[in-house]
Design a protein around this motif. Structure first.
Motif, PDB file in Angstrom:
ATOM      1  N   HIS A 155      14.853  40.851  31.252  1.00 45.14           N
ATOM      2  CA  HIS A 155      13.768  41.264  30.372  1.00 45.14           C
ATOM      3  C   HIS A 155      13.566  42.772  30.459  1.00 45.14           C
ATOM      4  N   THR A 212      16.410  44.465  28.691  1.00 43.43           N
ATOM      5  CA  THR A 212      16.287  44.281  27.237  1.00 43.43           C
ATOM      6  C   THR A 212      15.216  45.206  26.663  1.00 43.43           C
ATOM      7  N   ALA A 234      10.452  35.573  23.279  1.00 44.44           N
ATOM      8  CA  ALA A 234       9.938  36.212  22.060  1.00 44.44           C
ATOM      9  C   ALA A 234       8.465  36.595  22.231  1.00 44.44           C
ATOM     10  N   GLU A 244      15.841  47.942  23.849  1.00 40.55           N
ATOM     11  CA  GLU A 244      15.095  47.931  22.587  1.00 40.55           C
ATOM     12  C   GLU A 244      14.408  49.277  22.355  1.00 40.55           C
ATOM     13  N   LYS A 283      21.909  39.557  27.061  1.00 38.97           N
ATOM     14  CA  LYS A 283      21.014  38.467  27.493  1.00 38.97           C
ATOM     15  C   LYS A 283      21.807  37.205  27.815  1.00 38.97           C
ATOM     16  N   HIS A 294      15.324  37.645  19.242  1.00 41.49           N
ATOM     17  CA  HIS A 294      14.832  37.157  20.539  1.00 41.49           C
ATOM     18  C   HIS A 294      14.336  35.710  20.479  1.00 41.49           C
TER      19      HIS A 294
END
Lengths: 253, 276
Positions: free
Chosen positions: B82, B85, B42, B89, B107, B67
């Protein structure tokens, strides 16, 4: 006193769970050097740290199966050994024993930190990125000081007296046994590594390495790594090109 | 009503660099049993989410919450996740039809396999070989040992993390299948295994220094068992101890029990003068 405070600070930095702590201080090789520096004997510290490190060759950071805690073993093992003028073999035994207790520090760290995500959830609800990051970075440092820093200070300060007293009361045959333990324990480290690395089809390379060293006395590890790399390269170059299973199914895409 | 959340903000190379740095420094700071690396993830992606939705606080909140889910992988090779992701996003913020479930599923499903790959390469192959070499230097009192280890590990750690995130970002969702099916991983592990096993064979002789102390006098002649054995297989005892311990661990015995057994064996053997 000042030196024990530095050992405590080192224990904090070592366990602060970031790459700087992991690679500059955590490994007994590194911790031994720093502790040696604190006590004015960097080279002795380095040699003791390296000896302790061998017993931890197979230590894995994913947790679970480690019999002894790498962090405290290297740092406090060296701190106690260097103050008590122990042999490296004795240092390894003391270090591994400290590490068995030290495992609890890790469990405490992970347990107390388990409160953090619940607080971070609250910041997420508010859309507060900064809050999440601060919670990520700060509270756990207090935890590390509590479960690592303070115990390390106490061990560095009072440990040598206790250990000296213990050693003084052990008879000569006991010391002989104690010294042998330090020479045998690295077998656990090597065995743990073997567990991760061993592949039946490649085990011959382990035997080859042993034979070269046992019969020829060759024990330069950099040279060994270079020869090993060359053999690895030749081995994969000679392998026939494989068609991975399931490759043909991709045709329909 | 099905109005898409569209902002059109694009991420720059610098955003990715900063995310890499945040992850690299913060991934494990508050490592815990409850959600492992969730807070680290996060913290890594938070500022990116903020940038993607400048005037949509409710989207930022939703992003941060998704997250904060349980996450745990090997922090270097696993950072491919990561990168992917971040790419997802970004596309989601631009209005692509990517659901929250897709991101969470991705994830969760990738963290295990990539942890396996990463732990193998980092923990069982690269680090032990480097460590073995550096310990060789350090045990003779050379400061080259700690220096080479520090540079070798920090360099490796940052480089792999950075490359993983970049590659993951570039390749989007196809990243992992490319790596897994390209055969590169298999080649890498074979290469490192050969190198590692060979070095390990030498470590047996170098680091396990126990020897047989037993000697006896037969018909006026002194027989030193070590000398006899050395003519057949030198260093047989260290090899035997290694193999017995390894087999015991493979059979499922707990490592702590193997350690204690060796401890007792050495303590008694040393006290009786059988081994030294």
């Amino acid at each position: 006193m000042i030196q024990a405070v530095f050992v405590g600070l080192l224990a904090w930095a070592q366990s602060s769970s970031n790459p700087i702590g992991w690679w500059l201080i955590r490994e007994p090789l590194m911790a031994g050097f720093w502790v040696g520096l604190i006590y004015g004997k960097p080279m002795e510290g380095l040699i003791i740290g390296a000896a302790i490190n061998v017993a931890f060759l197979g230590w894995n950071s994913t947790g679970g199966a480690n019999p002894s805690d790498l962090y405290s073993a290297g740092l406090l093992g060296t701190a106690v050994a260097i103050q008590s003028n122990m042999s490296t073999e004795q240092a390894v035994v003391v270090a591994v024993s400290i590490g068995v207790i030290g495992n609890y520090a890790w469990i405490l760290f992970m347990s107390i930190n388990s409160m953090v995500p619940s607080i971070q959830d609250k910041y997420a609800e508010k859309g507060d990125v900064r809050g999440i990051m601060l919670m990520q970075a700060l509270p756990s440092q207090a935890v590390v000081i509590l479960v690592r820093g303070i115990p390390a200070f106490l061990a560095a300060f009072y440990g040598p007296t206790v250990i000296d007293g213990l050693l003084a009361s052990v008879p000569a045959w006991g010391i002989a046994g104690f010294n042998t333990v330090g020479k045998v324990l690295p077998a656990v480290g090597v065995a743990m590594l073997l567990k991760y690395m061993a592949r039946k089809d490649l085990l011959v390379f382990f035997g080859l390495g042993f034979a070269v060293s046992a019969y020829m006395g060759m024990n330069n590890l950099l040279f060994a790594a270079l020869i090993g790399a060359a053999m690895g390269y030749i081995y994969i170059s000679l392998q026939p090109k494989e068609v991975p299973a399931g490759m043909s199914e991709e045709d329909e895409i | 009503m099905a109005e898409k959340v569209e902002t059109g903000v694009s991420l720059t190379s610098k955003d990715i660099e900063m995310a890499t740095l945040r992850w690299w420094l913060m991934s494990h700071l508050s490592y815990n049993y409850q959600r492992m690396q969730a807070g680290g993830f996060a913290s890594m992606i938070g500022p990116i989410i903020q940038k993607l939705y400048p005037d949509k606080p409710e989207e930022v909140i939703a992003g941060l919450k998704r997250h904060m889910m349980f996450f745990n992988t090997e922090p270097r090779w696993g950072a491919v996740i990561h990168g992917i992701t971040i790419a997802l996003e970004e596309q989601k913020a631009k209005g692509e039809d990517i659901s929250e479930e897709t991101i969470i599923d991705l994830k969760s499903s990738l963290m295990g396999p990539l942890a396996g790959i990463g732990d193998t390469i980092s923990g069982a192959l690269y680090k032990p070989v480097l460590l073995g070499i550096c310990l060789g230097w350090a045990s003779t009192g050379s400061f080259l040992g700690p220096l080479a280890f520090a540079i070798g590990m920090i360099g490796y750690d940052y480089t792999i993390t950075r490359l993983s995130i970049r590659k993951g970002y570039q390749l989007g969702t196809t990243a992992v299948t490319t790596i897994l099916e390209g055969g590169l991983f298999k080649k890498l592990t074979t290469f490192f295994s050969i190198m590692g096993l060979f070095v390990l064979g030498i470590m047996v002789c170098k680091f396990i220094t126990v020897d047989i102390a037993l000697q006896t006098v037969i018909a006026g002649k002194k027989i030193v068992f070590k000398e006899l054995l050395d003519q057949i297989v030198p260093k047989a005892l260290p090899l035997l101890l290694t193999i017995v311990s390894w087999r015991a661990i493979m059979k499922g015995h707990r490592v702590i029990n193997v350690l204690l057994s060796l401890f007792a064996f050495a303590l008694i053997g040393g006290a009786l003068g059988i081994i030294k």
